[in-house]
Scaffold this active site. Structure first.
Site, PDB file in Angstrom:
ATOM      1  N   VAL A  41       0.848  -1.192   0.000  1.00 28.78           N
ATOM      2  CA  VAL A  41       0.000   0.000   0.000  1.00 28.78           C
ATOM      3  C   VAL A  41       0.882   1.240   0.000  1.00 28.78           C
ATOM      4  O   VAL A  41       1.754   1.392   0.852  1.00 28.78           O
ATOM      5  CB  VAL A  41      -0.910   0.032   1.243  1.00 28.78           C
ATOM      6  CG1 VAL A  41      -1.855   1.230   1.176  1.00 28.78           C
ATOM      7  CG2 VAL A  41      -1.708  -1.260   1.376  1.00 28.78           C
ATOM      8  N   GLY A  72      19.833  13.609   3.111  1.00 29.52           N
ATOM      9  CA  GLY A  72      18.660  12.838   3.542  1.00 29.52           C
ATOM     10  C   GLY A  72      18.606  12.590   5.027  1.00 29.52           C
ATOM     11  O   GLY A  72      17.865  11.724   5.498  1.00 29.52           O
ATOM     12  N   GLU A 121      14.196  15.636   7.700  1.00 25.06           N
ATOM     13  CA  GLU A 121      12.946  15.499   6.958  1.00 25.06           C
ATOM     14  C   GLU A 121      13.013  16.444   5.751  1.00 25.06           C
ATOM     15  O   GLU A 121      13.833  17.366   5.714  1.00 25.06           O
ATOM     16  CB  GLU A 121      11.759  15.885   7.856  1.00 25.06           C
ATOM     17  CG  GLU A 121      11.509  14.947   9.011  1.00 25.06           C
ATOM     18  CD  GLU A 121      11.029  13.574   8.556  1.00 25.06           C
ATOM     19  OE1 GLU A 121      10.394  13.483   7.491  1.00 25.06           O
ATOM     20  OE2 GLU A 121      11.316  12.583   9.261  1.00 25.06           O
ATOM     21  N   LYS A 132       8.169  11.201  20.778  1.00 24.98           N
ATOM     22  CA  LYS A 132       8.912  10.012  21.211  1.00 24.98           C
ATOM     23  C   LYS A 132       8.950   9.907  22.730  1.00 24.98           C
ATOM     24  O   LYS A 132       8.810   8.811  23.300  1.00 24.98           O
ATOM     25  CB  LYS A 132      10.328  10.054  20.637  1.00 24.98           C
ATOM     26  CG  LYS A 132      10.395   9.820  19.131  1.00 24.98           C
ATOM     27  CD  LYS A 132      11.812   9.954  18.607  1.00 24.98           C
ATOM     28  CE  LYS A 132      11.889   9.695  17.105  1.00 24.98           C
ATOM     29  NZ  LYS A 132      13.266   9.885  16.576  1.00 24.98           N
ATOM     30  N   GLY A 145      18.170   5.771  10.086  1.00 28.13           N
ATOM     31  CA  GLY A 145      18.764   5.028   8.976  1.00 28.13           C
ATOM     32  C   GLY A 145      17.817   3.948   8.484  1.00 28.13           C
ATOM     33  O   GLY A 145      17.126   3.300   9.261  1.00 28.13           O
TER      34      GLY A 145
END
Length: 808
Positions: A480, A640, A643, A658, A776
């Site tokens: 998906v 990368g 974000e 978190k 990662g």
């Protein structure tokens, strides 16, 4: 409305055949439920086939036996049956319709009285046919009164078979007669079980023959689908009334279903599937007591369905040994007597006890010795199971203490048959079922989110499936993305998953996704959520309510508003589903595992702190003032590490979520608002479009340069730290940029590392420290695979108690 032409006449073409068994029609409550099912599932161009209500056929057999014996109980049995039918009729119809129908029924009892005065044995089939006729008339009258125009058809008016032993249908004659009876403006309710032979005499199709009637009518009308509504919601790996821990077989290959019926499966009549081979109709087995529960489909399926196994048994049998059963003559005998199994090399056949006389007479002309031994059989049924050595070995081990007379597997490749000298008991069936099918549970996984981490998860999957025993029965069945979806019930080859998605994925709606997931054909289904989507996380409650497990890297559900989070926990517990999210914090680091273990083991956690963002860890480990902060952020973006919008990292919201997740795992009922959050993005930059923010990123430099300079004056550094602490019932929680001494455990990290510090009753003087890569694609994908293995190990020991709504 569909139609077809027979003998130049336009007739009704039944799209659906709905057959209702005796238990589905056993009481006023049951019949009302059937009427509701018909109302929701039938059209006028469909056909309903019925058995006798409840145990009416048994009552008629008892009356027949009492009549042959001139028993004093005969009159009482007839009156009891008459009263039972009266209660049904007047309990289900309005008074005038009930009186008319009951008057018709009294005519049948008058006919019975005449038969009793002469020779009842000449009218056995007619007597037994009363049950289906009464059932069809009653249901048709109820439907006409409440739902739609409806009428009853006595199948003896059209269904012609050669005799009541072979029950072979004359399809041309039967189709012609039926076509003249059907009315395109009315729903037909047809009797099952009964027919007439080529001489026009009434006869029956044998016990449970109504299923056979339904599929015959499907063949006569070219129906697309046949649904057998019964008291069990499908075909199981053993009779669920005897083996409570049997598994529903959601999809059964045609050849396997045929063999199950031949060997006495309680749901399938031996001849049920034969007519469907003529027209390719689809067969569906469902429960009238729980019509919303997905049943069993019988058809042509791939490897997952072909791996299924079922255990069945039969008592009151004979093992017949004779030289006349060797070779071709043995083949002839096998088919003539519909033998259960045998070995034609050794001249052995297994037959029903009732066939002893017929077999003896058949062998008399050969003048050979014959030996009859009372036996029972237990069989393992599955696609090509006779050639699956591991199953055969397991079957033999399961029966080693029961001294089987023989194992047969040469006559049907889809069954292994063991011949036993003693009757099969429920205890033996349960034990053998456990030993043979214990690792046959099929687990489907659906991967949602096909970005960097999702792709990495899929790339790792083939080697994981091949080398981790806990994943032996795991199948990738769905992929998906935010816009496309690919579902393949027979599994997607993990090695080719990405290519298959690119070639075959289609657009989807949320409703279509939920419908497929809710009706999946697996023992368990796991959704692996690797999306960053809040809207996808809001589907968790519906996943849990449908028994679907979730492994999530998605933080939204675990950090949702407290009432929503608690509702999801309650749903997961109620429906016995797993919700694993080790990768929501720390990528693959086992911080979630550690906190859950401490909490469940009785420890009391008082403090959680650390550096939870791999991005912010990298930025502040690298930032030493030698280059502007904006340049460092630009490098992290191009590599990368951040974000796509670096403000997502710099806002501290990710770290705040978190910390909330970890605090909840530690047993604290916190909301996001309870955690203070320092946003590192100035208000002047917070609401700008991304491109404008990046063009003005140098405005970040001065504030960070000032904070770093102040820290250096104290021989310290700056780090973005999360802290949670409870003391004296008071909770303090915040995420912020702190100045730390160089000796602090959070000061010297490898860029991108996370570090978690846990203080508890057990870890006070020397805190528990977990440190390692906190970001990662590889480590996060690895953490998801860790959760998958953990989930499959737990599910391997999960036991489903079968709940038969019509029985227990």
């Amino acid at each position: 409305m569909s139609s077809l032409v027979v003998n130049n006449k336009l007739v009704k073409h039944a799209v659906q055949i709905h057959k209702f068994g005796g238990s589905s029609l056993a009481s006023i409550e049951c019949v009302n439920r059937v009427v509701e099912i018909i109302q929701h599932n039938c059209q006028l161009h469909d056909i309903v086939v019925v058995s006798a209500n409840g145990d009416i056929t048994d009552d008629l057999i008892e009356i027949y036996q009492f009549a042959l014996q001139n028993s004093e109980q005969l009159h009482q049995s007839i009156e009891q049956l008459k009263q039972k039918q009266r209660d049904l009729v007047f309990g289900l119809l309005n008074e005038s319709n009930a009186e008319a129908l009951f008057a018709e029924l009294l005519c049948d009892f008058e006919l019975l009285a005449k038969w009793l005065q002469i020779d009842i044995s000449e009218h056995e089939a007619e007597l037994l046919a009363f049950g289906e006729c009464w059932s069809a008339r009653l249901l048709a009258a109820i439907l006409a009164e409440r739902v739609c125009p409806s009428f009853a058809i006595d199948s003896r008016e059209f269904l012609v078979i050669n005799n009541d032993v072979d029950c072979q249908v004359d399809y041309d004659v039967s189709q012609n007669h039926l076509s003249q009876l059907l009315d395109v403006q009315k729903l037909a309710v047809i009797t099952g079980y009964i027919a007439k032979n080529t001489l026009g005499l009434p006869c029956t199709l044998g016990r449970n023959g109504s299923d056979y009637s339904a599929t015959i009518i499907a063949a006569l009308t070219n129906a697309q689908n046949v649904t057998l509504w019964t008291d069990v919601d499908g075909i199981y790996s053993a009779d669920p009334r005897v083996v409570p821990l049997s598994r529903k077989l959601h999809r059964v290959p045609r050849s396997v279903a045929k063999e199950l019926g031949r060997l006495g499966n309680p749901v399938l009549h031996a001849k049920t599937l034969q007519p469907l081979e003529r027209v390719g109709s689809h067969l569906h087995v469902a429960s009238s007591f729980d019509p919303d529960m997905p049943g069993t489909e019988v058809g042509d399926f791939g490897q997952i369905a072909k791996q299924e196994l079922s255990v069945t048994y039969a008592n009151d049998l004979l093992l017949v040994q004779s030289e006349s059963f060797v070779g071709e003559s043995g083949q002839l005998a096998f088919h003539k007597f519909s033998a259960i199994s045998g070995d034609l090399d050794d001249g052995q056949l297994v037959i029903h006890l009732s066939q002893q006389k017929a077999v003896s007479e058949w062998l008399a002309s050969d003048d050979t010795e014959v030996k009859f031994t009372p036996v029972s059989v237990m069989a393992i049924v599955g696609h090509n199971v006779a050639r699956r050595g591991n199953v055969k070995a397991r079957f033999k081990r399961a029966l080693k203490h029961h001294q089987p007379i023989a194992f047969f597997n040469q006559l049907h490749s889809d069954s292994l048959v063991s011949v036993l000298p003693q009757p099969c008991t429920g205890e033996l069936l349960n034990n053998v079922h456990h030993d043979v099918t214990k690792d046959a549970r099929h687990i489907g996984i659906v991967v949602a989110g096909l970005g960097n981490i999702g792709q990495c998860f899929i790339e790792l999957l083939p080697q994981q499936l091949s080398r981790v025993s806990a994943l032996e029965n795991v199948h990738l069945v769905g992929l998906v993305s935010s816009k496309k979806i690919l579902f393949q019930s027979d599994g997607i080859e993990a090695e080719c998953a990405t290519q298959a998605f690119e070639e075959h994925a289609v657009d989807y709606s949320e409703e279509a996704l939920l419908e497929w997931l809710s009706n999946h054909p697996y023992d368990e289904l796991i959704v692996v959520d690797i999306t960053p989507s809040e809207s996808f996380s809001q589907l968790y409650s519906q996943f849990f309510a449908n028994g679907i497990h979730v492994i999530g890297a998605n933080k939204w559900a675990a950090s949702a508003p407290l009432n929503e989070y608690q509702r999801n926990l309650t749903l997961a517990e109620k429906h016995q589903v797993l919700w694993l999210g080790n990768t929501t914090v720390g990528a693959g680091l086992p911080i979630n595992h550690a906190l859950e273990d401490l909490q469940q083991s009785g420890d009391n956690i008082v403090e959680i702190s650390g550096i939870f963002s791999g991005t912010l860890s990298w930025l502040f480990e690298k930032y030493d003032g030698s280059s502007p902060f904006s340049e460092l952020m630009s490098q992290a973006l191009s590599d990368g590490i951040t974000e796509p919008d670096p403000r997502e990292d710099l806002s501290g919201r990710d770290v705040q979520r978190k910390l909330l997740i970890l605090a909840r795992l530690a047993g604290f009922e916190l909301s996001l608002e309870d955690i203070a959050c320092e946003n590192l993005v100035p208000e002047s930059l917070a609401a700008l479009p991304l491109n404008e923010f990046l063009s003005r990123a140098e405005e970040l430099n001065a504030p960070f340069k000032e904070r770093l300079a102040a820290a250096k004056k104290m021989s310290s550094c700056i780090r973005y730290v999360a802290r949670f602490k409870t003391e004296g019932g008071e909770v303090q929680a915040k995420v912020s940029l702190e100045t730390l001494p160089q000796s602090d455990a959070f000061a010297a990290l490898t860029p991108c590392d996370n570090v978690f510090k846990v203080v508890s009753n057990w870890y006070q003087e020397n805190a528990l420290i977990i440190r390692g890569p906190g970001a990662g694609r590889e480590v996060t994908a690895g953490g998801l695979h860790s959760d998958l293995v953990n989930a499959c190990r737990q599910l391997a020991n999960k036991q489903h108690q079968v709940k038969l709504k019509g029985i227990n």
